[in-house]
Design a protein around this motif. Structure first.
Motif, PDB file in Angstrom:
ATOM      1  N   GLU A 110      43.270   7.465  48.412  1.00  0.00           N
ATOM      2  CA  GLU A 110      42.683   6.831  47.065  1.00  0.00           C
ATOM      3  C   GLU A 110      41.071   6.866  47.048  1.00  0.00           C
ATOM      4  O   GLU A 110      40.688   6.981  45.834  1.00  0.00           O
ATOM      5  N   ARG A 111      40.517   6.693  48.346  1.00  0.00           N
ATOM      6  CA  ARG A 111      39.116   6.512  48.467  1.00  0.00           C
ATOM      7  C   ARG A 111      38.275   8.226  48.089  1.00  0.00           C
ATOM      8  O   ARG A 111      38.748   9.069  48.613  1.00  0.00           O
ATOM      9  N   TRP A 112      37.534   8.192  47.114  1.00  0.00           N
ATOM     10  CA  TRP A 112      36.520   9.337  46.847  1.00  0.00           C
ATOM     11  C   TRP A 112      35.684   9.554  48.258  1.00  0.00           C
ATOM     12  O   TRP A 112      35.113   8.743  48.682  1.00  0.00           O
ATOM     13  N   ARG A 113      35.955  10.883  48.628  1.00  0.00           N
ATOM     14  CA  ARG A 113      35.213  11.277  49.954  1.00  0.00           C
ATOM     15  C   ARG A 113      34.462  12.893  49.598  1.00  0.00           C
ATOM     16  O   ARG A 113      35.180  13.638  49.062  1.00  0.00           O
ATOM     17  N   ARG A 114      33.461  12.907  50.302  1.00  0.00           N
ATOM     18  CA  ARG A 114      33.006  14.319  50.224  1.00  0.00           C
ATOM     19  C   ARG A 114      33.250  15.036  51.601  1.00  0.00           C
ATOM     20  O   ARG A 114      32.952  14.309  52.662  1.00  0.00           O
ATOM     21  N   PRO A 115      33.818  16.096  51.656  1.00  0.00           N
ATOM     22  CA  PRO A 115      34.386  16.616  52.868  1.00  0.00           C
ATOM     23  C   PRO A 115      33.156  17.462  53.780  1.00  0.00           C
ATOM     24  O   PRO A 115      33.590  18.319  54.349  1.00  0.00           O
ATOM     25  N   TYR A 116      32.099  17.256  53.392  1.00  0.00           N
ATOM     26  CA  TYR A 116      30.893  17.866  54.153  1.00  0.00           C
ATOM     27  C   TYR A 116      29.778  17.048  54.015  1.00  0.00           C
ATOM     28  O   TYR A 116      29.559  16.044  53.350  1.00  0.00           O
TER      29      TYR A 116
ATOM     30  N   GLN B 213      29.184  33.652  48.752  1.00  0.00           N
ATOM     31  CA  GLN B 213      30.503  33.149  48.455  1.00  0.00           C
ATOM     32  C   GLN B 213      30.572  31.745  47.595  1.00  0.00           C
ATOM     33  O   GLN B 213      29.557  31.001  47.937  1.00  0.00           O
ATOM     34  N   ALA B 214      31.568  31.673  46.874  1.00  0.00           N
ATOM     35  CA  ALA B 214      31.528  30.358  45.869  1.00  0.00           C
ATOM     36  C   ALA B 214      32.977  29.804  46.077  1.00  0.00           C
ATOM     37  O   ALA B 214      33.768  30.746  45.974  1.00  0.00           O
ATOM     38  N   LEU B 215      33.060  28.623  45.981  1.00  0.00           N
ATOM     39  CA  LEU B 215      34.241  27.932  46.094  1.00  0.00           C
ATOM     40  C   LEU B 215      34.503  27.902  44.407  1.00  0.00           C
ATOM     41  O   LEU B 215      33.558  27.132  43.801  1.00  0.00           O
ATOM     42  N   THR B 216      35.437  28.026  43.859  1.00  0.00           N
ATOM     43  CA  THR B 216      35.650  28.205  42.447  1.00  0.00           C
ATOM     44  C   THR B 216      36.794  27.257  42.164  1.00  0.00           C
ATOM     45  O   THR B 216      37.850  27.319  42.811  1.00  0.00           O
ATOM     46  N   LEU B 217      36.924  26.762  41.054  1.00  0.00           N
ATOM     47  CA  LEU B 217      38.060  25.946  40.420  1.00  0.00           C
ATOM     48  C   LEU B 217      38.430  26.464  39.007  1.00  0.00           C
ATOM     49  O   LEU B 217      37.749  26.576  38.181  1.00  0.00           O
ATOM     50  N   VAL B 218      39.736  27.031  39.038  1.00  0.00           N
ATOM     51  CA  VAL B 218      40.528  27.205  38.023  1.00  0.00           C
ATOM     52  C   VAL B 218      41.051  26.247  37.494  1.00  0.00           C
ATOM     53  O   VAL B 218      41.907  25.719  37.949  1.00  0.00           O
ATOM     54  N   ARG B 219      40.850  25.696  35.918  1.00  0.00           N
ATOM     55  CA  ARG B 219      41.509  24.698  35.325  1.00  0.00           C
ATOM     56  C   ARG B 219      42.725  25.080  34.453  1.00  0.00           C
ATOM     57  O   ARG B 219      42.654  26.497  33.779  1.00  0.00           O
TER      58      ARG B 219
ATOM     59  N   THR C 112      27.501  29.412  49.043  1.00  0.00           N
ATOM     60  CA  THR C 112      26.938  29.459  50.437  1.00  0.00           C
ATOM     61  C   THR C 112      25.475  29.553  50.377  1.00  0.00           C
ATOM     62  O   THR C 112      24.664  29.381  51.368  1.00  0.00           O
ATOM     63  N   HIS C 113      24.806  29.682  49.208  1.00  0.00           N
ATOM     64  CA  HIS C 113      23.265  29.555  49.164  1.00  0.00           C
ATOM     65  C   HIS C 113      22.754  28.494  48.122  1.00  0.00           C
ATOM     66  O   HIS C 113      21.803  28.553  47.725  1.00  0.00           O
TER      67      HIS C 113
ATOM     68  N   PHE D  18      26.879  29.063  57.177  1.00  0.00           N
ATOM     69  CA  PHE D  18      28.140  29.432  56.857  1.00  0.00           C
ATOM     70  C   PHE D  18      29.473  28.745  57.253  1.00  0.00           C
ATOM     71  O   PHE D  18      30.496  28.849  56.524  1.00  0.00           O
ATOM     72  N   GLU D  19      29.444  28.366  58.578  1.00  0.00           N
ATOM     73  CA  GLU D  19      30.473  27.731  59.216  1.00  0.00           C
ATOM     74  C   GLU D  19      30.673  26.373  58.479  1.00  0.00           C
ATOM     75  O   GLU D  19      32.027  25.993  57.937  1.00  0.00           O
ATOM     76  N   ALA D  20      29.705  25.606  57.968  1.00  0.00           N
ATOM     77  CA  ALA D  20      30.068  24.633  57.355  1.00  0.00           C
ATOM     78  C   ALA D  20      30.470  24.614  55.955  1.00  0.00           C
ATOM     79  O   ALA D  20      31.246  23.831  55.521  1.00  0.00           O
ATOM     80  N   PHE D  21      30.143  25.727  55.169  1.00  0.00           N
ATOM     81  CA  PHE D  21      30.752  26.059  53.891  1.00  0.00           C
ATOM     82  C   PHE D  21      32.268  26.547  54.233  1.00  0.00           C
ATOM     83  O   PHE D  21      33.174  26.084  53.226  1.00  0.00           O
ATOM     84  N   ASP D  22      32.608  27.268  55.212  1.00  0.00           N
ATOM     85  CA  ASP D  22      33.993  27.504  55.551  1.00  0.00           C
ATOM     86  C   ASP D  22      34.859  26.245  55.625  1.00  0.00           C
ATOM     87  O   ASP D  22      35.972  26.343  55.076  1.00  0.00           O
ATOM     88  N   ARG D  23      34.158  25.476  56.338  1.00  0.00           N
ATOM     89  CA  ARG D  23      34.711  24.205  56.645  1.00  0.00           C
ATOM     90  C   ARG D  23      35.075  23.264  55.474  1.00  0.00           C
ATOM     91  O   ARG D  23      36.297  22.544  55.174  1.00  0.00           O
ATOM     92  N   ALA D  24      34.186  23.230  54.635  1.00  0.00           N
ATOM     93  CA  ALA D  24      34.225  22.571  53.352  1.00  0.00           C
ATOM     94  C   ALA D  24      35.129  23.164  52.475  1.00  0.00           C
ATOM     95  O   ALA D  24      36.253  22.302  51.635  1.00  0.00           O
ATOM     96  N   ALA D  25      35.121  24.596  52.405  1.00  0.00           N
ATOM     97  CA  ALA D  25      35.958  25.116  51.139  1.00  0.00           C
ATOM     98  C   ALA D  25      37.348  25.001  51.749  1.00  0.00           C
ATOM     99  O   ALA D  25      38.220  24.690  51.018  1.00  0.00           O
ATOM    100  N   ASP D  26      37.515  25.122  52.954  1.00  0.00           N
ATOM    101  CA  ASP D  26      38.921  25.029  53.665  1.00  0.00           C
ATOM    102  C   ASP D  26      39.435  23.620  53.245  1.00  0.00           C
ATOM    103  O   ASP D  26      40.881  23.391  53.065  1.00  0.00           O
TER     104      ASP D  26
END
Length: 185
Positions: free
Chosen positions: A27-33, A136-142, A156-157, A165-173
């Motif tokens: 239930e707690r809001w968290r940032r995964p990176y 690369q971009a993490l996209t959200l389709v509503r 990534t930019h 790039f590794e941190a982006f991949d971990r956060a996106a995953d």
């Protein structure tokens, strides 16, 4: 004084592959990176500027003009709150949905309103500036906005993942796992 918004949840850094969502409280809001070095550096410069402005407010107050010192003190409070908001910006997840915290506005999308979260190769903005580069971009389709196209969550930019790039991949995953876990089919 701990600053929970500055650090990522330590559970996301676990290397145990047996646990899909390593967390205790969903239930707690968290940032995964973690916030990126560009974002932290910009906030540090803002806080440095705020310290000079606070010092100027003290000097002005000692010279006898308390009302002018109050105005300068108010400006320093605005700079400090801006630096803290800059550190809080990013994508946050919980069992209730996905939250994108911007500098001036926060948008929350419940998981039942999410059609897909995916990584895409596309032109992205470099550090949020108008210049675009390939990345690369993490996209959200509503589900409710199919004609607007996918919304970009982070790239990534951006300030958090430039040259990481590794941190982006971990956060996106991590965000994709949260979406797969809580999104309605």
């Amino acid at each position: 004084m701990p600053l929970p918004f500055l650090t990522a949840d330590r559970a996301f850094e676990a290397t145990d592959d047996d646990v899909a969502l390593p967390h205790d409280d969903q239930e707690r809001w968290r940032r995964p990176y973690r916030p990126g070095p560009w974002r932290v550096a910009a906030a540090a410069v803002c806080l440095l500027l705020a310290s000079y402005v606070l010092f100027a407010a003290v000097v002005i107050a000692l010279t006898g003009s308390v009302s002018e010192a109050g105005v300068i003190f108010g400006v320093s409070l605005l700079v400090i709150s801006g630096a803290l908001r800059l550190l809080r910006m990013g994508v946050w997840v919980s069992s209730r949905g996905l939250r994108r915290v911007g500098f001036l506005r926060t948008r929350t999308v419940p998981w039942n309103g999410v059609a897909a979260v995916r990584t895409a190769q596309q032109p992205v903005r470099w550090l949020g500036l108008p210049r675009t580069v390939q990345g690369q971009a993490l996209t959200l389709v509503r589900r409710d906005r199919t004609q607007d196209g996918p919304a970009v969550l982070f790239t990534t930019h951006g300030a958090d993942f430039l040259a990481r790039f590794e941190a982006f991949d971990r956060a996106a995953d991590a965000v994709e796992v949260w979406a797969d876990e809580f999104r309605a089919p």
